[in-house]
Write an enzyme that holds these catalytic residues in place. Structure first.
Site, PDB file in Angstrom:
ATOM      1  N   PHE A 154     -67.057  15.878  22.709  1.00 30.41           N
ATOM      2  CA  PHE A 154     -68.108  16.279  21.763  1.00 30.41           C
ATOM      3  C   PHE A 154     -68.316  15.262  20.658  1.00 30.41           C
ATOM      4  O   PHE A 154     -69.379  15.224  20.030  1.00 30.41           O
ATOM      5  CB  PHE A 154     -67.764  17.646  21.141  1.00 30.41           C
ATOM      6  CG  PHE A 154     -66.749  17.576  20.023  1.00 30.41           C
ATOM      7  CD1 PHE A 154     -67.137  17.235  18.725  1.00 30.41           C
ATOM      8  CD2 PHE A 154     -65.395  17.815  20.260  1.00 30.41           C
ATOM      9  CE1 PHE A 154     -66.195  17.146  17.694  1.00 30.41           C
ATOM     10  CE2 PHE A 154     -64.454  17.728  19.237  1.00 30.41           C
ATOM     11  CZ  PHE A 154     -64.860  17.394  17.955  1.00 30.41           C
ATOM     12  N   SER A 231     -59.452  14.799  25.231  1.00 31.96           N
ATOM     13  CA  SER A 231     -58.097  15.013  24.715  1.00 31.96           C
ATOM     14  C   SER A 231     -57.048  14.643  25.772  1.00 31.96           C
ATOM     15  O   SER A 231     -57.339  14.624  26.976  1.00 31.96           O
ATOM     16  CB  SER A 231     -57.933  16.471  24.300  1.00 31.96           C
ATOM     17  OG  SER A 231     -58.145  17.299  25.416  1.00 31.96           O
ATOM     18  N   CYS A 286     -61.818   9.323  17.660  1.00 34.42           N
ATOM     19  CA  CYS A 286     -60.571   8.952  18.330  1.00 34.42           C
ATOM     20  C   CYS A 286     -59.949   7.722  17.689  1.00 34.42           C
ATOM     21  O   CYS A 286     -58.789   7.427  17.916  1.00 34.42           O
ATOM     22  CB  CYS A 286     -60.818   8.694  19.802  1.00 34.42           C
ATOM     23  SG  CYS A 286     -61.890   7.300  20.044  1.00 34.42           S
TER      24      CYS A 286
END
Ligand code: NAD
Length: 500
Positions: A154, A231, A286
């Site tokens: 996302f 993830s 990230c």
């Protein structure tokens, strides 16, 4: 006043919008207000199968298209994306929540990948060795895989799909995108632009969905390769299931990025950089810096300078011009991040700035910025990827101690060092076991002509994303060894002397 009903969001198959038929949907929110704005379909196995069929047929033609035609489509797409940046940024902000300048930034970084891919005629040049043996030549070519899939997170709903699709399509593949169901509309905007750019129908497909759709892609015989960003637990799962099914897989996972601040650093420079890298996009990057490792006596000054900067940063809706930080993606995620701050405080970290009591709008999924000092490696706030606006400061006495801390972490996506000492920086970039390293640069995301990827639990597979490694991932090498009979031995009159 009545609340407008959520807008149904479609798949994009064979060059057109297609409503979902599975009967399963998920809500899409405006995180700045907390209201549901959209309803995204969750594809069934049957819908994935239909989408793959059209992609397979389209890929057969596209692989035969000339390199110059592919480059022309990419150039047209680049122009359209550049012209449509403001519209796309507004779409991203409305579903993700990040500030508009940040959304524009992600599009700019995505555009770099399109620009790289326009060079495909030069990039796919193979090698040629004349006379490898007497009368024998050897040459290499790279050919497309067929249909490839991208499964994206996302937090960068335009940039991460562009990391993948520009190179995949330039290399002659058909690309199926399964975007995050939390902010799916940017993917459809990209699909419209690909069509306007002249890309044949079926070469860029968007199927929305959750685990059922992802599993259908991972199991499908006609999908040759899967690129994933998300993830770590899901990245590991995608890698294991995809490779067990014989596919190429590159699966990028989560992160816990450290900044090592040496005692000789320019502390103002470090504080500015760490604030923007820790709290930008509400820490949902990230490559966000989530741990500042303060070496020696730099800790007090660093913590003071970071904490002094935070009150000036307004938390609010991403579409408002003076907002520095927007909301988090969902209410559940906001509460989970706040729970980490609770746990850190209970475990003994010093809460220097408390985001739980920050001045933030009441509606929407907002949380203020948190700064924790005296964090230790046993605390959950240090160990886990929080993915929110929480910065932990860990104090160490030496460079070696800081390096050992970073190298001992399970994640190894990005890291950075702040120092004025070239020798220390050189040693750090050599000794640190992390895939992307900054030297006085807080977010060292490689430009599009290098490749992006972490080490350890931040990457499953051995190919980094985009750039030269992206081209290798989306093509298969072939080496041809050829010998032709000497024309002198031919009995047919070729119109030239039989001997030289
Ligand atoms: P996520 O792992 O929850 O979701 C990523 C994708 O996987 C989505 O498309 C989602 O629909 C799908 N998915 C989720 N659960 C699944 C399941 N059980 N089975 C199959 N598919 C499933 O990640 P997210 O919350 O969307 O994104 C945030 C995460 O992504 C963070 O951990 C962040 O560090 C990571 N990330 C990494 C990079 C990188 O380059 N390494 C870049 C961006 C984000």
């Amino acid at each position: 006043m009545t609340t407008p009903s959520p807008t149904p969001i479609d798949h994009w198959i064979s060059g057109t919008r297609v409503p979902g038929t599975s009967g399963r949907t998920a809500p899409v929110y405006d995180p700045a207000t907390g209201t549901q704005t959209g309803e995204v379909p969750l594809a069934s196995r049957g819908e994935i199968d239909d989408a793959v069929k059209t992609a397979v047929a389209a890929a057969r033609e596209w692989r035969t298209s000339s390199l110059s035609r592919r480059a022309a489509v990419l150039f047209a797409f680049r122009e359209l994306l550049h012209a449509g940046s403001d519209e796309l940024a507004a779409i991203i902000t409305a579903e993700h929540g990040k500030v508009l300048s940040d959304a524009a930034g992600e599009i700019a970084r995505g555009l770099e990948n399109v620009e790289f891919a326009t060079g495909v005629p030069a990039l796919l040049k193979g090698g040629f060795s004349e006379q490898a043996a007497t009368g024998v030549d050897v040459y290499s070519v790279r050919q497309p895989l067929g249909v490839v899939a991208g499964i994206t997170p996302f937090n960068f709903p335009a940039m991460v799909p562009l990391w993948m699709c520009a190179n995949a399509i330039a290399c002659g593949n058909a690309f199926i995108l399964k975007p995050s169901e939390k902010d799916p509309s940017a993917a459809l905007f990209l699909a419209e632009l690909w069509k306007q750019a002249g890309l044949p129908d079926g070469i860029f497909t968007v199927v929305h969905g959750d685990k059922e759709a992802v599993d259908a892609l991972l199991d499908h015989d006609d999908i040759a390769a899967v690129s994933f960003v998300g993830s770590t637990p899901i990245a590991k799962y995608i890698y294991e299931r995809g490779t067990a099914n014989g596919k190429r897989v590159q699966a990028l996972g989560g992160a816990k990025n450290h900044a090592l601040v040496l005692p000789d650093a320019d502390v103002d420079m470090a504080a500015d950089a760490i604030v923007s890298a820790a709290y930008g996009a509400a820490g949902e990057r990230c490559m966000a810096l989530s741990v500042a490792v303060a070496v020696g006596d730099v800790g007090d000054e660093l913590v003071t300078k970071i904490s002094e900067r935070l009150p000036a940063l307004k938390v609010g809706p991403g579409a408002e011009a003076d907002t520095a930080m927007g909301p988090l993606i969902t209410r559940e995620h906001r509460d989970k991040v706040a729970g980490y701050v609770d746990a850190g405080a209970e475990a003994g970290a010093r809460v220097v700035v408390d985001g739980r009591t920050g001045d933030v709008p009441a509606d929407g999924f907002f949380l203020g910025m948190t700064l924790l000092d005296d964090v230790t490696p046993d605390m959950s706030v240090y160990r886990d990827e929080i993915f929110g606006p929480v910065l932990s400061v860990v104090r160490v006495t030496t460079y070696e101690e800081g390096l050992a801390l970073i190298n001992g972490n399970q994640y190894a996506n990005g890291t950075t060092i702040f120092t004025r000492d070239g020798g220390a920086a050189r040693r750090f970039q050599n000794e640190v076991e992390v895939g992307m390293v900054g030297i006085n640069v807080p977010i060292p995301v490689p430009v599009a002509y290098y490749s992006f990827g972490g080490w350890k639990d931040s990457l499953f597979g051995d190919t980094h994303m985009y750039g030269p490694e992206g081209l290798n991932f989306y093509t298969r090498g072939k080496v041809v060894t050829q010998r032709w009979p000497d024309p002198a031995t031919s009995t047919v009159d070729l119109g030239f002397p039989r001997t030289r």
